[in-house]
Scaffold this motif. Sequence first.
Motif, PDB file in Angstrom:
ATOM      1  N   VAL A 610       0.631  -1.338  -0.022  1.00 43.27           N
ATOM      2  CA  VAL A 610       0.029   0.073  -0.035  1.00 43.27           C
ATOM      3  C   VAL A 610       0.778   1.172  -0.087  1.00 43.27           C
ATOM      4  CG1 VAL A 610      -0.346   0.375   2.481  1.00 43.27           C
ATOM      5  CG2 VAL A 610      -2.100   0.649   0.774  1.00 43.27           C
ATOM      6  N   LYS A 611       2.279   1.072   0.323  1.00 43.48           N
ATOM      7  CA  LYS A 611       3.093   2.529   0.356  1.00 43.48           C
ATOM      8  C   LYS A 611       3.442   2.781  -0.852  1.00 43.48           C
ATOM      9  CE  LYS A 611       5.445   1.362   4.664  1.00 43.48           C
ATOM     10  NZ  LYS A 611       6.636   0.923   5.350  1.00 43.48           N
ATOM     11  N   SER A 612       3.129   1.844  -2.143  1.00 43.79           N
ATOM     12  CA  SER A 612       3.604   1.936  -3.324  1.00 43.79           C
ATOM     13  C   SER A 612       2.362   2.715  -4.187  1.00 43.79           C
ATOM     14  CB  SER A 612       4.161   0.818  -4.072  1.00 43.79           C
ATOM     15  OG  SER A 612       4.442   1.106  -5.689  1.00 43.79           O
ATOM     16  N   ASP A 613       2.682   3.850  -4.472  1.00 43.85           N
ATOM     17  CA  ASP A 613       1.281   4.627  -5.324  1.00 43.85           C
ATOM     18  C   ASP A 613       1.188   3.761  -6.696  1.00 43.85           C
ATOM     19  OD1 ASP A 613       0.660   6.361  -3.408  1.00 43.85           O
ATOM     20  OD2 ASP A 613       1.945   8.043  -4.424  1.00 43.85           O
ATOM     21  N   ARG A 614       2.438   3.317  -7.236  1.00 43.58           N
ATOM     22  CA  ARG A 614       2.344   2.434  -8.529  1.00 43.58           C
ATOM     23  C   ARG A 614       1.625   1.160  -8.484  1.00 43.58           C
ATOM     24  NH1 ARG A 614       7.630   4.577 -10.014  1.00 43.58           N
ATOM     25  NH2 ARG A 614       7.449   6.025 -11.975  1.00 43.58           N
ATOM     26  N   VAL A 615       1.664   0.709  -7.285  1.00 41.90           N
ATOM     27  CA  VAL A 615       0.858  -0.426  -6.872  1.00 41.90           C
ATOM     28  C   VAL A 615      -0.284  -0.462  -6.688  1.00 41.90           C
ATOM     29  CG1 VAL A 615       0.817  -2.584  -5.397  1.00 41.90           C
ATOM     30  CG2 VAL A 615       3.001  -1.971  -6.116  1.00 41.90           C
ATOM     31  N   THR A 616      -0.811   0.573  -6.032  1.00 35.55           N
ATOM     32  CA  THR A 616      -2.186   0.678  -5.536  1.00 35.55           C
ATOM     33  C   THR A 616      -3.172   1.222  -6.819  1.00 35.55           C
ATOM     34  OG1 THR A 616      -1.724   2.842  -4.491  1.00 35.55           O
ATOM     35  CG2 THR A 616      -1.645   0.863  -3.081  1.00 35.55           C
ATOM     36  N   LYS A 617      -2.516   2.126  -7.161  1.00 40.63           N
ATOM     37  CA  LYS A 617      -3.200   3.006  -8.287  1.00 40.63           C
ATOM     38  C   LYS A 617      -3.272   1.858  -9.640  1.00 40.63           C
ATOM     39  CE  LYS A 617      -2.145   7.825  -7.093  1.00 40.63           C
ATOM     40  NZ  LYS A 617      -1.529   8.857  -7.522  1.00 40.63           N
ATOM     41  N   GLY A 618      -2.260   1.204  -9.945  1.00 42.03           N
ATOM     42  CA  GLY A 618      -2.257   0.062 -10.836  1.00 42.03           C
ATOM     43  C   GLY A 618      -3.188  -0.926 -10.673  1.00 42.03           C
ATOM     44  N   LEU A 619      -3.482  -1.295  -9.424  1.00 40.07           N
ATOM     45  CA  LEU A 619      -4.302  -2.280  -9.235  1.00 40.07           C
ATOM     46  C   LEU A 619      -5.777  -1.635  -9.457  1.00 40.07           C
ATOM     47  CD1 LEU A 619      -2.880  -3.664  -5.839  1.00 40.07           C
ATOM     48  CD2 LEU A 619      -2.970  -5.016  -8.254  1.00 40.07           C
ATOM     49  N   VAL A 620      -6.160  -0.600  -8.861  1.00 38.56           N
ATOM     50  CA  VAL A 620      -7.447  -0.037  -9.027  1.00 38.56           C
ATOM     51  C   VAL A 620      -7.608   0.224 -10.519  1.00 38.56           C
ATOM     52  CG1 VAL A 620      -8.805   2.257  -8.863  1.00 38.56           C
ATOM     53  CG2 VAL A 620      -7.575   1.192  -7.047  1.00 38.56           C
ATOM     54  N   LYS A 621      -6.796   0.611 -11.419  1.00 38.68           N
ATOM     55  CA  LYS A 621      -6.931   0.690 -13.079  1.00 38.68           C
ATOM     56  C   LYS A 621      -7.284  -0.635 -13.494  1.00 38.68           C
ATOM     57  CE  LYS A 621      -4.663   2.346 -17.092  1.00 38.68           C
ATOM     58  NZ  LYS A 621      -3.335   2.924 -17.746  1.00 38.68           N
ATOM     59  N   LEU A 622      -6.677  -1.615 -12.961  1.00 37.92           N
ATOM     60  CA  LEU A 622      -7.034  -2.932 -13.545  1.00 37.92           C
ATOM     61  C   LEU A 622      -8.409  -3.343 -13.239  1.00 37.92           C
ATOM     62  CD1 LEU A 622      -3.606  -5.198 -12.808  1.00 37.92           C
ATOM     63  CD2 LEU A 622      -4.288  -4.111 -14.867  1.00 37.92           C
ATOM     64  N   LEU A 623      -8.927  -3.051 -12.267  1.00 38.14           N
ATOM     65  CA  LEU A 623     -10.237  -3.477 -11.861  1.00 38.14           C
ATOM     66  C   LEU A 623     -11.303  -2.923 -13.145  1.00 38.14           C
ATOM     67  CD1 LEU A 623     -10.597  -2.282  -8.360  1.00 38.14           C
ATOM     68  CD2 LEU A 623     -10.406  -4.701  -9.165  1.00 38.14           C
ATOM     69  N   SER A 624     -11.220  -2.198 -13.804  1.00 41.49           N
ATOM     70  CA  SER A 624     -11.971  -1.400 -15.115  1.00 41.49           C
ATOM     71  C   SER A 624     -11.590  -2.170 -16.312  1.00 41.49           C
ATOM     72  CB  SER A 624     -11.961  -0.159 -15.211  1.00 41.49           C
ATOM     73  OG  SER A 624     -10.725   0.491 -15.154  1.00 41.49           O
ATOM     74  N   ASP A 625     -10.414  -3.121 -16.274  1.00 36.99           N
ATOM     75  CA  ASP A 625      -9.839  -3.904 -17.447  1.00 36.99           C
ATOM     76  C   ASP A 625     -10.830  -4.658 -18.110  1.00 36.99           C
ATOM     77  OD1 ASP A 625      -6.602  -3.645 -18.683  1.00 36.99           O
ATOM     78  OD2 ASP A 625      -7.876  -5.740 -19.091  1.00 36.99           O
ATOM     79  N   SER A 626     -10.749  -4.967 -19.429  1.00 40.56           N
ATOM     80  CA  SER A 626     -11.785  -5.814 -20.164  1.00 40.56           C
ATOM     81  C   SER A 626     -11.143  -7.188 -19.870  1.00 40.56           C
ATOM     82  CB  SER A 626     -11.667  -5.479 -21.468  1.00 40.56           C
ATOM     83  OG  SER A 626     -10.416  -5.577 -22.143  1.00 40.56           O
ATOM     84  N   ASN A 627      -9.873  -7.543 -19.564  1.00 41.13           N
ATOM     85  CA  ASN A 627      -9.673  -9.000 -19.180  1.00 41.13           C
ATOM     86  C   ASN A 627      -9.997  -9.399 -17.788  1.00 41.13           C
ATOM     87  OD1 ASN A 627      -7.945 -11.136 -18.554  1.00 41.13           O
ATOM     88  ND2 ASN A 627      -6.621 -10.689 -20.441  1.00 41.13           N
ATOM     89  N   LYS A 628     -10.623 -10.287 -17.863  1.00 42.33           N
ATOM     90  CA  LYS A 628     -11.317 -10.878 -16.495  1.00 42.33           C
ATOM     91  C   LYS A 628     -10.227 -11.479 -15.789  1.00 42.33           C
ATOM     92  CE  LYS A 628     -15.830 -11.784 -18.380  1.00 42.33           C
ATOM     93  NZ  LYS A 628     -16.838 -12.897 -18.356  1.00 42.33           N
ATOM     94  N   ASP A 629      -9.145 -11.993 -16.180  1.00 40.87           N
ATOM     95  CA  ASP A 629      -8.026 -12.634 -15.595  1.00 40.87           C
ATOM     96  C   ASP A 629      -7.287 -11.508 -14.687  1.00 40.87           C
ATOM     97  OD1 ASP A 629      -8.733 -15.311 -16.314  1.00 40.87           O
ATOM     98  OD2 ASP A 629      -7.510 -14.994 -17.934  1.00 40.87           O
ATOM     99  N   LEU A 630      -7.070 -10.547 -15.509  1.00 42.86           N
ATOM    100  CA  LEU A 630      -6.418  -9.120 -14.764  1.00 42.86           C
ATOM    101  C   LEU A 630      -7.475  -8.736 -13.699  1.00 42.86           C
ATOM    102  CD1 LEU A 630      -4.982  -7.497 -17.957  1.00 42.86           C
ATOM    103  CD2 LEU A 630      -3.621  -8.250 -16.025  1.00 42.86           C
ATOM    104  N   VAL A 631      -8.591  -8.538 -13.946  1.00 45.35           N
ATOM    105  CA  VAL A 631      -9.586  -8.102 -13.023  1.00 45.35           C
ATOM    106  C   VAL A 631      -9.518  -8.786 -11.534  1.00 45.35           C
ATOM    107  CG1 VAL A 631     -11.704  -7.525 -12.296  1.00 45.35           C
ATOM    108  CG2 VAL A 631     -10.959  -7.076 -14.544  1.00 45.35           C
ATOM    109  N   LEU A 632      -9.530 -10.201 -11.763  1.00 46.35           N
ATOM    110  CA  LEU A 632      -9.582 -11.216 -10.747  1.00 46.35           C
ATOM    111  C   LEU A 632      -8.187 -11.058  -9.956  1.00 46.35           C
ATOM    112  CD1 LEU A 632     -10.649 -13.616  -9.249  1.00 46.35           C
ATOM    113  CD2 LEU A 632      -9.770 -15.129 -10.875  1.00 46.35           C
ATOM    114  N   ARG A 633      -7.044 -10.951 -10.637  1.00 42.22           N
ATOM    115  CA  ARG A 633      -5.733 -11.100  -9.928  1.00 42.22           C
ATOM    116  C   ARG A 633      -5.740  -9.753  -9.136  1.00 42.22           C
ATOM    117  NH1 ARG A 633      -5.491 -14.744 -13.639  1.00 42.22           N
ATOM    118  NH2 ARG A 633      -3.967 -16.052 -13.776  1.00 42.22           N
ATOM    119  N   ALA A 634      -6.023  -8.462  -9.723  1.00 37.55           N
ATOM    120  CA  ALA A 634      -6.300  -7.194  -8.880  1.00 37.55           C
ATOM    121  C   ALA A 634      -7.236  -7.379  -7.525  1.00 37.55           C
ATOM    122  CB  ALA A 634      -6.788  -6.274  -9.966  1.00 37.55           C
ATOM    123  N   MET A 635      -8.224  -7.974  -7.812  1.00 37.88           N
ATOM    124  CA  MET A 635      -9.395  -7.932  -6.672  1.00 37.88           C
ATOM    125  C   MET A 635      -8.664  -8.825  -5.687  1.00 37.88           C
ATOM    126  SD  MET A 635     -12.244  -6.698  -6.378  1.00 37.88           S
ATOM    127  CE  MET A 635     -11.666  -6.171  -5.010  1.00 37.88           C
TER     128      MET A 635
END
Length: 682
Positions: A610-635
């Motif tokens: 959670v200290k890494s902005d790139r990690v957290t913001k990147g994960l939130v961005k993946l939540l709206s991705d069209s690839n379901k595998d990416l969304v699941l891993r981010a979730m």
Amino acid sequence: MSSKDQFDSFMNGSSQDLPTSVLEEHFSPDTLGAFNTEQFSRLSQILARNDASTDLKSTILSSAIKYLRSNSKNDQLKQGSQALKLVLRILTSENYKLDNGTLDNLASVVALYANCQDDTDVTSQVVMVLAKVIELNASHAPAALSSAMEDLLLNDSISSVSTAFALLTLLFHISPQIGQNLFSMDQLHNINPRHFQSERVTVSALEALSAACVNKECRSVVAVKFQDVVAEALKSEKTPVKLLAAAILIKTKAVSETNTKGEDTKAILDLSELLEDYVNDYDNRVDKYYTIALEGLAYTSLLTQVKKRLIARPNTLKALVSVVKSHYTKSPWVYCALCILTNLTEYPPALTPEQLRMRQLKDYAGKAGIESDREPAEDVRARCKLVFDTSIVGIISQVCQKFTTASKATSGSLMRNLVTDKTARKDFAKQGGIAALLYFLLPDSGLDAKQTAITTSALAKTFISVDPSIALSSKISPLVPVGPLVEQLSVDASDIPLLDIFEALLALTNLAAVDGSSRDAIVSKAFNKLETLLTSSNRLVQRASVELVCNLSMSMLCAEKFLDGSGPAKSRLDVVALLTDAEDEPTRIAAAGSLAVLSEWGGLAAQELVKSDRVTKGLVKLLSDSNKDLVLRAMVTLKNIAEGNQIAELVKIDGFVDSLKKLQSGNSDVASLAKQVLQLTD
């Protein structure tokens, strides 16, 4: 009993042993003349005690030289075996010094025994004595042997000329540099032509010329100075003579820089048929000449037409496999047979546009040599299957511990060719191929860097397609292949480094899935190299690197590299986070998977992520991705962070809660996870 009585008792066979002091007192230079085989053997045993004085050794050596010279004059060369063994015993004794004068004398007499080819015992002793004198006095040995060779040639008899060529053959095998030096002697190039009317001289000369062809400069001399001798020999009705001549012509033409695809190639193809027929007739072979046929065929089997002829003759394949199976102590045979099988299974290299242009220019200029035409991969694959079906892999795995370094290297190339076809890999492992490859890759195997890269490539290809936990027997730990595969990650000697690195990464990824000890071993040995490869400009290498990190993240050692709170750890997390937004989708999935696995390490992991902005913001961005595998891993990652008491930090991120609300509808795994995280926000 007096010392004289003791000596006489030893001489007449009544006593089996003798004190060294008594031997020193009564041995004279003429003593050996009365010795029989048993007495030679007992004297050798006495010298083995290493308590004889230098003077006694010198006396016995002088006596042995005198004995050998006398026998040579009486044409009793075969009786020299025991005296040669005695000479060798003295030369190999502790701290023995061979002075120049003794070396001159010894070289001149040992050379006389070089042509006892019908007596393998004598020949083997001559080889060992020559090798030892070169070792003991390397600075003077070339001059001493040159003088011995010159004396033989100046004698100008059929016997002496034949012996000179035989000596040259042995020296090419013992010390190629000395052989090359002697081959440049003017006397050798101006031998009276009438001597070549003798089959004895012709065969001896052809054997020397064949041995000389290992050297580029010597091949040129053979082609120019001895072309008439070889051409005449090719007309002979005697099979040995014709085989030798054919093999020499093949060697000189096959590697000639002026060879074209016209007349020379046609000549090589015609000559090769003679060798092919002889190799094919395995049951009726004469060992000495079978070697010649195998050596020549190792050259001609580079040609596509020869490959097609060989593979069409089942008995030839059977013969080559029989050589490897039954004659593994005859290293030239095995090496040549393995070379032929390797040539049969060699896939054409993938050429870059620049390499393709260079090849076309060579073809146009007539300098392509014996280089094989580019065949369709399907044709090579079909040959590989026929070779594989001979059970050659199982045979190699059974006898490879007897192989020379050259045979090990060639076996590695052959096995790499055979496992290029994915369908063969499972059976390859069943036949013991992995165990053989690991044996070839032992630190003391003697393979050079390029040979090691080729052999490791075969290992990597196998582990890509075969589950390591199944492929490795109970006797082989999954840790064993880790070392060579890790070395392959920084390979410099390979012709195809990116492919070799990519395949090694895939193999390590599969090994990392076996157990925790395998993962820990890979992290310990490979992480520094792996970290560099994460930013590779090659898409496939980068993807494979991230996939390996994903599997390794289950290891505490790997997790610490990303989660220990240090500056380098934070940088590594940022790199993985950036890769979740790469252009290559499999790379993105592997990067997101790596974060998901790292998040499984509990509250401390959540704090660092959670200290890494790139990690957290990147994960939130993946939540709206069209690839379901990416969304699941981010979730999964966000849920683990939230459960690590970091939900308050996640809520601060723009779009986090809104994205969760959009995902909570439905019955999918993602919807379930979104609901769980939303509950934590209340």
